[in-house]
Design an enzyme around this catalytic site. Sequence first.
Site, short mmCIF file in Angstrom:
data_model
loop_
_atom_site.label_atom_id
_atom_site.label_comp_id
_atom_site.label_asym_id
_atom_site.label_seq_id
_atom_site.Cartn_x
_atom_site.Cartn_y
_atom_site.Cartn_z
N THR A 211 2.52 -8.82 5.04
CA THR A 211 1.18 -9.39 5.42
C THR A 211 1.34 -9.81 6.91
OG1 THR A 211 0.56 -9.94 2.97
CG2 THR A 211 -0.27 -11.31 4.91
N ARG A 239 -5.06 -6.10 -9.09
CA ARG A 239 -4.21 -7.35 -8.78
C ARG A 239 -4.52 -7.94 -7.43
NH1 ARG A 239 -0.58 -8.68 -4.12
NH2 ARG A 239 1.06 -10.09 -4.89
N VAL A 240 -4.41 -9.14 -7.20
CA VAL A 240 -4.76 -9.85 -6.14
C VAL A 240 -4.05 -10.81 -5.94
CG1 VAL A 240 -6.61 -11.52 -4.83
CG2 VAL A 240 -7.36 -9.74 -6.26
N GLY A 263 5.01 -12.51 1.94
CA GLY A 263 5.95 -12.47 0.72
C GLY A 263 5.26 -12.34 -0.73
N GLY A 265 3.02 -12.83 -3.43
CA GLY A 265 2.06 -13.81 -3.44
C GLY A 265 1.82 -14.49 -4.84
N1 ASP Z 1 1.63 -12.09 0.21
C1 ASP Z 1 1.12 -10.47 -0.06
C2 ASP Z 1 0.80 -10.45 -1.34
O1 ASP Z 1 1.39 -11.05 -2.47
C3 ASP Z 1 2.16 -9.73 0.11
C4 ASP Z 1 2.53 -9.56 1.60
O2 ASP Z 1 3.12 -10.44 2.01
O3 ASP Z 1 2.56 -8.48 2.10
O4 ASP Z 1 -0.26 -9.81 -1.63
#
Ligand code: ASP
Length: 352
Positions: A211, A239-240, A263, A265
Amino acid sequence: MKRRQFLTLPLVGVPFYFARDLLGQVREKTSNLSVRKPVVVSTWDSGITANKAAWPILEMKGSSLDAVEAAGRASEDEPSCCVGLQAWPDRDGRVTLDASIMDGDGGCGAVSFLERIKHPVSVARKVMEMTPHVLLSGEGAQGFAVANGFPLEEGKLSPEAEKEWKKWLEKSQYKPVMNIENRSNWRPANADGSDIPPPYRFDDGSFNHDTMATAALDASGKLAGMVTTSGMAFKMRGRVGDSPIIGAGMFVDNGAGAAVSSGVGEEVIRICGTHTVVEQMRMGRTPEQACREAVRRVVKRDTARARELQVGFLALSKKGEIGAFSIVKGFTFSVTNSDWPKGKVFESKSWF
Ligand code: ASP
């Protein structure tokens, strides 16, 4: 290029202290910095690109809110596994995007489960500025975006995303559609399908995330933050993650500081991760100590499991101190200010 290749290639076979990013910079393993404002910080090496878009605004004494939005748009434009419409899809082959933006005075906006819109971070800003709400989701968020002049894109996977998705379909034996070219027929064959979670790691060992998240402190001392992501690749449809949830993926308060995360989420949501970080800074902890405390809470819940996943927090205090901390090694972040106008990459310390 996949962002994770960008991250790992330059490190192969070299001791850490000689590790360089693609700009040839030595990555320093420190996260106790105190820097001159204005400043912008972003997650990962690719934060250099995000910061590059934000820096001219900050340098011209522009607002931190404009700067983080520009950072988000630059990340959304850059082809990668994990942000924007070219990113890897959910397990049904659709790219769904989450984003949020926040100023330091409690103004915030977010979108989740948004499809076929190129710049979710700008839609999030419109939610913040033009509605009484904080979070719009799915079809409603898309309709709001279109009504506000955002073009509805085609919704076709990028060639690389399609390739990776097909590989994953084969490996997981998940069969959402008989004919992937016939998009009007797309629906999950396994409507429940809860037995196939998204992988925490890909076959090459890299983590399933990247992210892009940015925090900025402008010349007038105001903070802002943003997060933009496609979430975890091959996630369950609908999923969110933490990114559009204020206080989980991102939190900003001019009275204390700003924090962002990357990371898994779900782990960040469980502990209200970035709100925790900002509150720790308010109580006097440095950004690195504050991020470490949030990581400790994730690790404490299930230490054995925590070793298998990654969560990284990055924080910027109102005084211009920067710190980060992650569960396992490899969480990097980029800093740009007048001392490093082209940006400088650091690696955070980690629990394991
Ligand atoms: N934090 C994001 C999520 O869980 C994943 C990521 O860091 O790419 O959607």
